[in-house]
Structure formats: C-alpha cells, structure tokens
Design a protein around this motif. Structure first.
Motif, mmCIF file in Angstrom:
data_model
loop_
_atom_site.group_PDB
_atom_site.id
_atom_site.type_symbol
_atom_site.label_atom_id
_atom_site.label_comp_id
_atom_site.label_asym_id
_atom_site.label_seq_id
_atom_site.Cartn_x
_atom_site.Cartn_y
_atom_site.Cartn_z
ATOM 1 N N SER A 161 -0.966 6.746 -0.110
ATOM 2 C CA SER A 161 -2.289 7.249 -0.481
ATOM 3 C C SER A 161 -3.179 6.072 -0.969
ATOM 4 O O SER A 161 -2.608 5.125 -1.606
ATOM 5 C CB SER A 161 -2.297 8.387 -1.542
ATOM 6 O OG SER A 161 -1.763 7.732 -2.811
ATOM 7 N N LYS A 162 -4.573 6.095 -1.042
ATOM 8 C CA LYS A 162 -5.323 5.152 -1.536
ATOM 9 C C LYS A 162 -5.157 4.882 -2.945
ATOM 10 O O LYS A 162 -5.017 5.994 -3.624
ATOM 11 C CB LYS A 162 -6.597 5.313 -1.010
ATOM 12 C CG LYS A 162 -6.944 5.341 0.480
ATOM 13 C CD LYS A 162 -8.399 5.812 0.495
ATOM 14 C CE LYS A 162 -8.670 5.827 2.322
ATOM 15 N NZ LYS A 162 -10.229 6.077 2.616
ATOM 16 N N MET A 197 -11.594 3.179 -3.771
ATOM 17 C CA MET A 197 -10.312 4.103 -3.285
ATOM 18 C C MET A 197 -10.047 3.205 -2.002
ATOM 19 O O MET A 197 -10.667 3.699 -1.136
ATOM 20 C CB MET A 197 -10.473 5.444 -3.464
ATOM 21 C CG MET A 197 -10.646 6.095 -4.817
ATOM 22 S SD MET A 197 -9.413 5.606 -6.073
ATOM 23 C CE MET A 197 -7.959 6.678 -5.226
ATOM 24 N N CYS A 198 -8.926 2.626 -1.908
ATOM 25 C CA CYS A 198 -8.712 2.122 -0.494
ATOM 26 C C CYS A 198 -7.005 1.535 -0.539
ATOM 27 O O CYS A 198 -6.203 1.949 -1.366
ATOM 28 C CB CYS A 198 -9.502 0.609 -0.554
ATOM 29 S SG CYS A 198 -9.103 -0.628 -1.375
ATOM 30 N N TYR A 199 -6.715 1.177 0.378
ATOM 31 C CA TYR A 199 -5.302 0.303 0.721
ATOM 32 C C TYR A 199 -5.554 -1.030 0.574
ATOM 33 O O TYR A 199 -5.856 -1.833 1.313
ATOM 34 C CB TYR A 199 -4.874 0.622 1.951
ATOM 35 C CG TYR A 199 -4.542 2.165 2.450
ATOM 36 C CD1 TYR A 199 -3.612 2.892 1.967
ATOM 37 C CD2 TYR A 199 -5.689 2.852 3.326
ATOM 38 C CE1 TYR A 199 -3.564 4.334 2.294
ATOM 39 C CE2 TYR A 199 -5.433 4.129 3.516
ATOM 40 C CZ TYR A 199 -4.300 4.998 3.138
ATOM 41 O OH TYR A 199 -4.262 6.222 3.441
ATOM 42 N N GLU A 259 -14.789 6.298 -1.657
ATOM 43 C CA GLU A 259 -13.581 7.245 -1.930
ATOM 44 C C GLU A 259 -13.244 7.664 -0.637
ATOM 45 O O GLU A 259 -13.838 7.506 0.402
ATOM 46 C CB GLU A 259 -13.894 8.549 -2.745
ATOM 47 C CG GLU A 259 -14.565 8.333 -4.201
ATOM 48 C CD GLU A 259 -14.865 9.592 -4.756
ATOM 49 O OE1 GLU A 259 -14.926 10.738 -4.183
ATOM 50 O OE2 GLU A 259 -15.264 9.295 -5.842
ATOM 51 N N LYS A 294 -8.604 3.244 9.322
ATOM 52 C CA LYS A 294 -7.985 3.748 8.045
ATOM 53 C C LYS A 294 -8.689 4.102 6.666
ATOM 54 O O LYS A 294 -8.537 4.791 5.782
ATOM 55 C CB LYS A 294 -7.205 2.345 7.554
ATOM 56 C CG LYS A 294 -6.042 2.119 8.551
ATOM 57 C CD LYS A 294 -4.563 3.273 8.121
ATOM 58 C CE LYS A 294 -3.400 2.661 9.089
ATOM 59 N NZ LYS A 294 -2.429 3.918 9.050
ATOM 60 N N HIS A 295 -9.822 3.347 6.567
ATOM 61 C CA HIS A 295 -10.981 3.640 5.625
ATOM 62 C C HIS A 295 -12.208 4.437 5.904
ATOM 63 O O HIS A 295 -13.032 4.585 5.019
ATOM 64 C CB HIS A 295 -11.328 2.264 4.902
ATOM 65 C CG HIS A 295 -10.132 1.571 4.109
ATOM 66 N ND1 HIS A 295 -9.284 0.765 5.115
ATOM 67 C CD2 HIS A 295 -9.896 1.495 2.945
ATOM 68 C CE1 HIS A 295 -8.216 0.405 4.063
ATOM 69 N NE2 HIS A 295 -8.525 0.629 2.895
ATOM 70 N N ASP A 347 0.793 -1.292 -0.067
ATOM 71 C CA ASP A 347 0.057 -0.059 0.085
ATOM 72 C C ASP A 347 0.906 1.245 0.011
ATOM 73 O O ASP A 347 1.900 1.176 0.684
ATOM 74 C CB ASP A 347 -0.908 0.037 1.345
ATOM 75 C CG ASP A 347 -1.844 -1.258 1.137
ATOM 76 O OD1 ASP A 347 -2.183 -1.570 0.007
ATOM 77 O OD2 ASP A 347 -2.478 -1.572 2.405
#
Length: 419
Positions: A249-250, A292-294, A419, A395-396, A246
């Motif tokens: 940024s996502k 949009m994520c890790y 997002e 985190k999300h 990761d």
C-alpha cells in the motif's frame, strides 16, 4: 486516432469509388484511407504510414501481386489483417490467399455492405490482438521494473548498510579524538607556560614541525574530518531514501527528499568534463504536503528523467565539440526542478527541465512507447520513460507529459494526486 486502411488495386477508378462511398466516414475522421496501385507501392506505404490496421488488396496486379504482398505483410506485421479481392471464379487464388493467412475475401464487383461488415470484423480483431499485445508488453515491463527495482534496492540498501558501520566508528572516534587532542594541546600550553625555555633541542624540534601552525590547524583538521563523515552519512541516508522498498500500500512521502536523494546519487554526472562545464541544478521547491505514494518507484521516475536530461546535455556538448564549436563553453548547462501544488490543490506537480537540444515533435509522440529510444545501440534500452509512464499513470493515477521543441530544451511534467 481513426483506423487506417490501405486499399490496393491497379484499376484507376477504384480509389475514387472507395472515397466516394466512405466520404461521410472520411469527413467525420472515422476512417483514414490510403491507396496504392500495386503490391510494391503498398509495401512502401505500409512502412511509411505505420501503423496501418487493415489492408484490402486485389490479387492480380502488376509489379507485385496480392499473394506476394500477403506473404510480405505476414513478415512485416503479423497483427495486420488482409482482405483479398478477386473476380468470381478465381477460387484457386482465393484458396491460396486464405491458406497464406488472409482474414477474408470479397468478390468483384464489390458489394459495399459486405465490405463494411468485413472491414468492421477485421478491425475488431486487429484491435483485440493489439490490446492483448499491449497488455502483454505492459506485464513484461512491470516485471522488468519490479525485478530491476528489487535488485537495485537490495544493492543500494546493502551498500548503505556497509557504509554505516565504518562511518559509525569514525564518527564516534572523531569526538573522542577531538577531546584527546584538546587535552594534549592544553597540556602543551601548560608546559610552555611553566618551561618557557625548553632548551635548544626541543626548540629546534618545535620549529621543524611548525608547532604554532600545527596547533592552530588541528581544530580545522578535526572539523574537516567531521564534515567528511557528515557527507558520507548524508549519502548513506540518501541511498536508503532512494531505495525504499515499497509496501503493498502507499505511504506518506516527502517528494523533496526523493528528488534530493536522486540528485545526490547523480552528483558525479553533474560535474564538469572536458567537453562541457558542470551542469547547474536549479531547485525551485514549493511548499508541499506529504504525498501518499510508492516512494521507491517515484524515485525511479525521478532518476530516469533527470538522467535523460543529463544525457541530452552530454550529447549536445559532444555534437558541439565534434563540430569544433565554442558555443558549449559560452552557454550554461542547466537542469531545473520546480515543484508546486496543482491548481485545485489535490495533487503535486514536479517539473524537470533542461536546456539541451530539445526533442523533435515526431520523437515526442513516441518517448513513452515501449522499447523506443533515440540513443545509439548499447546506450539505451527504451524502457526508462515507458516504465516511468506506467509508474506515474497506472500505479499512482497521475499524469506524465513532455513539452519540448528543437533548440528549446525539454520539460517533463509529473502530476501525482495527494492521495
């Protein structure tokens, strides 16, 4: 949850007096008050009613006095604050109590205004100490997660890289081998046309090796080898997908790719064993956009939850086997994964459920707690779901919840904003 205060005093009217004074706070559920008549009873209630935020205790009591109780509280929970009560003139015991770590003292008869001020000050300190502890535990968990994912990612990426090289040679050579074999078969067919009677020695050899069957089986052999290399390539791709590093940024990610890569890695655990049939995975994937994520961290969440579902089914099967029950042979083992958009279409929902034994309500309240585990010593760390909760929520900016009941299986619901 309102602050929980334990009052300890051997005088019978004391409990009624305290309840009468704090009746409004009790009715409004601003305070949760519990009572004990001596130190030994108080100690038992501290263990049964945990977590308790504050203890207000008399010093002179039968069975176990307040000073002894104070010592035991310091061992049991150092964050717990204690206020001691004593008669005017009992300064020796009060000094002893303060030296042993009491937060403050009050003289009897109680001045309730002083009591309220002291309780509020003590609760503020307890709250601050526990918040700091939680932040420390959170930082430790994140550090463990970071190191774990870094090591796991490097290992998996290295394995995937090492797999790719020999598989690349095999894949490339299979195509060439297929051409060579086809050329030899064509040449053999041409020989058979030109020389239909090759002689007894060659005819015997053709019969010994089963030439016709060999020629017919050769394309199937090549096809099987190609299928095997394709599966290895798929596994390698899944390993790389699962172990994605990761960035700061996502990035846009296909949630279904993460789920599929996780399932492929766990495939060996889904196979049947002596004590249970294979676990069936039912996938009900809805149409989802990229999120949009890790990715690496989300894959770790999927791994923790699906692995826990398999563990639950295994434990259920072991228990049934130990009870000499045949029920395990009659009931299918199922892990179900369903994905869909949220009602407002601003996020995705991933539901991972199993038909295992379910989770009791008292355990559900703690499944995401740091170091909480119901597994035997050496079988679980209590970090998996705690880390998963941090990844999803902190985190999300999503939500992670559990719905279960004994005998009804368990469902973990992951919600991630787009997002």
């Amino acid at each position: 949850m309102p602050p929980k205060i334990l009052f300890v005093d051997d005088e019978l009217p004391f409990e009624a007096l305290i309840k009468r004074h704090f009746r409004k706070e009790i009715r409004a559920k601003m305070l949760d008050l519990i009572f004990a008549s001596n130190g030994a009873e108080a100690l038992a209630k501290l263990k049964a009613e945990a977590p308790v935020d504050l203890v207000v205790t008399d010093i002179n009591m039968p069975v176990m006095d307040g000073l002894t109780l104070l010592d035991k509280i310091n061992v049991l929970d150092p964050t717990l604050k204690t206020v001691v009560l004593s008669a005017y003139g009992d300064m020796k015991n009060i000094r002893t109590a303060m030296n042993r770590g009491a937060f403050d003292f009050l003289n009897k008869p109680i001045d309730f205004q002083d009591l309220e001020i002291t309780i509020n000050r003590a609760l503020d300190q307890v709250r601050q100490i526990r918040e700091n502890q939680q932040k420390l535990l959170s930082a430790q968990t994140q550090l463990i997660q970071s190191e774990k994912m870094s090591a796991l990612g490097q290992l998996i990426a290295g394995v995937a890289h090492e797999i790719n090289n020999p598989v690349g040679y095999i894949t490339g050579n299979i195509e060439i081998a297929e051409e060579y074999l086809q050329d030899l078969i064509d040449l053999l067919n041409l020989y058979q046309e030109q020389f239909p009677d090759p002689g007894p020695e060659i005819s015997k050899k053709m019969q010994d090796i089963g030439l016709d069957a060999l020629v017919n089986d050769m394309p199937l052999l090549i096809s099987s080898m190609r299928e095997g290399t394709d599966r290895i390539c798929l596994l390698s791709t899944s390993l790389r997908t699962f172990s994605r590093s990761d960035m700061s940024s996502k990035v846009a990610f296909n949630i279904h790719d993460g789920l599929d890569s996780t399932l492929l890695i766990l495939k060996y655990r889904l196979k049947g064993k002596m004590n249970r049939p294979a676990i069936e995975v039912i996938k009900e994937y809805g149409p989802l956009p990229l999120v949009m994520c890790y990715p690496g961290q989300l894959n770790q969440v999927f791994m923790n939850i699906i692995a826990n579902a398999i563990d639950a089914i295994d434990e259920f099967s072991d228990e049934a086997l130990s009870n000499e029950s045949n029920e395990i042979k009659e009931v299918s083992n199922i892990v179900k994964i369903r994905t869909e958009l949220t009602a407002d279409e601003k996020g995705v929902v991933i539901r991972i459920s199993d038909n295992g034994p379910g989770i009791p309500e008292d355990v559900q309240q703690h499944v995401f707690d740091y170091l909480f585990t119901t597994k035997p010593v050496g079988s679980g760390t209590g970090l998996g779901l705690s880390i998963s909760y941090q990844i999803v929520v902190e985190k999300h900016g999503g939500q992670l919840s559990c719905v279960s009941a004994p005998g009804q299986g368990a469902e973990f619901i992951i919600e991630i904003p787009l997002e």
